[in-house]
Design an enzyme around this catalytic site. Structure first.
Site, short mmCIF file in Angstrom:
data_model
loop_
_atom_site.label_atom_id
_atom_site.label_comp_id
_atom_site.label_asym_id
_atom_site.label_seq_id
_atom_site.Cartn_x
_atom_site.Cartn_y
_atom_site.Cartn_z
N ARG A 15 49.74 34.11 65.17
CA ARG A 15 48.38 34.17 64.65
C ARG A 15 48.38 34.64 63.20
O ARG A 15 48.23 33.86 62.27
CB ARG A 15 47.50 35.07 65.53
N HIS A 206 49.07 48.34 62.36
CA HIS A 206 49.33 46.95 61.96
C HIS A 206 49.65 47.01 60.47
O HIS A 206 48.77 47.28 59.65
CB HIS A 206 48.09 46.09 62.23
N HIS A 208 51.57 45.68 56.79
CA HIS A 208 52.07 44.58 55.95
C HIS A 208 53.09 45.13 54.96
O HIS A 208 53.08 46.31 54.63
CB HIS A 208 50.91 43.91 55.22
N CYS A 239 47.39 37.87 54.77
CA CYS A 239 45.98 37.53 55.00
C CYS A 239 45.51 36.49 54.00
O CYS A 239 45.68 36.66 52.78
CB CYS A 239 45.13 38.79 54.88
#
Length: 311
Positions: A15, A206, A208, A239
């Site tokens: 995803r 989460h 990055h 993103c």
């Protein structure tokens, strides 16, 4: 002897990893990658997003992917849902509902075309769709550590969003460094603040790797007791609504680090590396993961002979 502590990893490559890819992967390729990830021992896989295909064309085949995914005991799939319509589709597919709101109004508007307040109301509607079904809500507080458009976010707003997720029964609520604004100090401060108010809450991260701090931030999370993380095979991701976005924390690099630190993941690193190779082949380029390039630290190599040249 004390047993190793367990760390749970939710894999988000299918995803969050694929949503920024310009080339649309065939449904069969996505299902094959999901199978390889499951074979490696991952038990939480975010497999798709139930969003309008004009917004993210990569997920136009969401129902087809969900219908073809391997189902096994102990393996849970999730799908990102931005609204009640997406929630209805996810419930029909029999998966958990990943839903989140950004602490930044500007970012939330770009992501789901709603203000943060409107997003909080929408999450309530998603919860009503999920109520009484086998699908759980899994909450995310996005841009929890800063926004590339607004800068620092209000801690009180992060706390309100986190509180709402707790009220809705999210089994774990992830704080998302959506655009790579966090540093280890910010991770520690934010988690400790939330723990003071919600000592029993299950907090996840989460992360990055936008500015190279992904694993450093994960280590800071481990140090303050976080045991739930999201990562992406090969470091895929970024993103689409963040400027200059690069990938998520790399799953195989993180698992390699956890193993060296004597944490238990129940993930087979060799099979995980096979999944990373598959992901790299599917997207057709070298991925940023480092263990795939350098090999495991436990591997040994023959020393190459060098000719000595004098004079």
């Amino acid at each position: 002897m004390t047993a190793p502590e367990r760390v749970t990893i939710s894999e988000v490559s299918l995803r969050d990893g694929l949503q920024i890819e310009a080339a649309i992967l065939p449904t069969g390729a996505k299902v094959a990658l999901a199978g390889a990830l499951a074979d490696a021992g991952l038990t939480c896989i975010e497999a798709t997003g139930f969003v309008h295909p004009k917004v993210i064309p990569q997920f136009a085949d969401a129902e087809a992917v969900m219908a073809a995914l391997p189902r096994r005991p102990g393996l849970r799939y999730a799908a990102f849902v931005p609204n009640e319509r997406g929630a209805e589709r996810a419930v029909a597919a029999g998966v958990d509902l990943k839903c989140g709101v950004a602490a930044s109004d500007r970012f939330n508007a770009l992501n789901v075309r709603m203000t943060t307040e409107q997003g909080m109301q929408s999450i309530g509607g998603i919860a009503r769709v999920a109520a009484g079904t086998g699908s759980r809500i899994v909450g995310v507080v996005a841009t929890a550590f800063g926004c590339p458009y607004e800068g620092a976010v209000d801690p009180n707003r992060v706390d309100r969003l986190f509180a709402q997720m707790q009220e809705l029964g999210s089994p774990v609520t992830y704080l998302a460094d959506t655009t790579g604004m966090a540093d280890p100090g910010a991770i520690r401060r934010t988690v400790e603040r939330l723990r003071r108010r919600w000592p029993e809450a299950r907090i996840g991260l989460h992360l990055h790797n936008t500015r190279g701090l992904g694993l450093a931030n994960a280590l800071a999370g481990l140090d303050v007791g976080i045991r739930d993380f999201e990562s992406s095979i090969g470091g895929l991701g970024g993103c689409p609504f963040a400027p200059l976005a690069v990938g998520n924390v790399c799953t195989e690099d993180f698992v390699h680090m956890l193993g060296a630190m004597n944490f238990e993941t129940r993930i087979n690193l060799d099979r995980l590396l096979d999944a990373a190779r598959l992901a790299q082949n599917l997207v057709g380029r070298t991925l940023p993961g480092m263990v795939l390039k350098a090999g495991k630290a436990s591997e040994r190599h023959e020393a190459a002979e060098r000719e000595s040249k004098l004079g």
